[in-house]
Design a protein around this motif. Structure first.
Motif, PDB file in Angstrom:
ATOM      1  N   SER A  26       0.821  -1.207   0.000  1.00  0.00           N
ATOM      2  CA  SER A  26       0.000   0.000   0.000  1.00  0.00           C
ATOM      3  C   SER A  26       0.858   1.260   0.000  1.00  0.00           C
ATOM      4  CB  SER A  26      -0.902   0.017   1.239  1.00  0.00           C
ATOM      5  OG  SER A  26      -1.604   1.243   1.315  1.00  0.00           O
ATOM      6  N   ILE A  27       0.419   2.277  -0.723  1.00  0.00           N
ATOM      7  CA  ILE A  27       1.059   3.585  -0.670  1.00  0.00           C
ATOM      8  C   ILE A  27       0.054   4.625  -0.165  1.00  0.00           C
ATOM      9  CG2 ILE A  27       2.766   3.093  -2.442  1.00  0.00           C
ATOM     10  CD1 ILE A  27       0.931   4.753  -4.351  1.00  0.00           C
ATOM     11  N   LYS A  28      -0.959   4.164   0.542  1.00  0.00           N
ATOM     12  CA  LYS A  28      -1.996   5.029   1.084  1.00  0.00           C
ATOM     13  C   LYS A  28      -1.366   6.105   1.963  1.00  0.00           C
ATOM     14  CE  LYS A  28      -5.880   4.838   4.240  1.00  0.00           C
ATOM     15  NZ  LYS A  28      -6.645   3.968   5.144  1.00  0.00           N
ATOM     16  N   PRO A  29      -1.703   7.384   1.736  1.00  0.00           N
ATOM     17  CA  PRO A  29      -1.149   8.457   2.574  1.00  0.00           C
ATOM     18  C   PRO A  29      -1.448   8.209   4.055  1.00  0.00           C
ATOM     19  CG  PRO A  29      -2.245   9.381   0.666  1.00  0.00           C
ATOM     20  CD  PRO A  29      -2.557   7.914   0.685  1.00  0.00           C
ATOM     21  N   GLY A  30      -0.433   8.351   4.871  1.00  0.00           N
ATOM     22  CA  GLY A  30      -0.587   8.169   6.308  1.00  0.00           C
ATOM     23  C   GLY A  30      -0.435   6.734   6.771  1.00  0.00           C
ATOM     24  N   ILE A  57       6.553   7.379  -5.973  1.00  0.00           N
ATOM     25  CA  ILE A  57       6.310   8.371  -4.940  1.00  0.00           C
ATOM     26  C   ILE A  57       7.374   8.231  -3.861  1.00  0.00           C
ATOM     27  CG2 ILE A  57       4.667   9.221  -3.209  1.00  0.00           C
ATOM     28  CD1 ILE A  57       2.464   7.903  -4.994  1.00  0.00           C
ATOM     29  N   SER A  59       9.278   9.025  -0.245  1.00  0.00           N
ATOM     30  CA  SER A  59       8.997   9.394   1.148  1.00  0.00           C
ATOM     31  C   SER A  59       9.708  10.709   1.460  1.00  0.00           C
ATOM     32  CB  SER A  59       9.524   8.303   2.083  1.00  0.00           C
ATOM     33  OG  SER A  59      10.953   8.287   2.054  1.00  0.00           O
TER      34      SER A  59
END
Length: 67
Positions: A26-30, A57, A59
């Motif tokens: 997952s690259i879900k924000p947060g 994306i 970090s």
């Protein structure tokens, strides 16, 4: 697969390390996830900015001292 990127703060040289054993894709924000990596012997030593890049994306950078 996430890549770990090191940018030496003195020379600007960029190196990469492959990641493995990551906790999620997952690259879900947060979202919090973990991964392991090994710094290759070819990576330039000294102070560098490190980022983890997943699906293009990056970090936020973290300053590390590679010895």
């Amino acid at each position: 697969y996430p890549l770990v990127q090191f940018t030496n703060t003195v020379t600007g040289h960029v190196s990469y390390a492959r990641s493995y054993d990551f906790s999620t894709m997952s690259i879900k924000p947060g979202a919090v996830s973990t991964t392991k990596f090994e710094v290759p012997a070819t990576v330039e030593r000294g102070v560098s900015k490190m980022v983890v890049i997943a699906n293009g994306i990056a970090s936020p950078p973290m300053v590390v001292n590679l010895k």
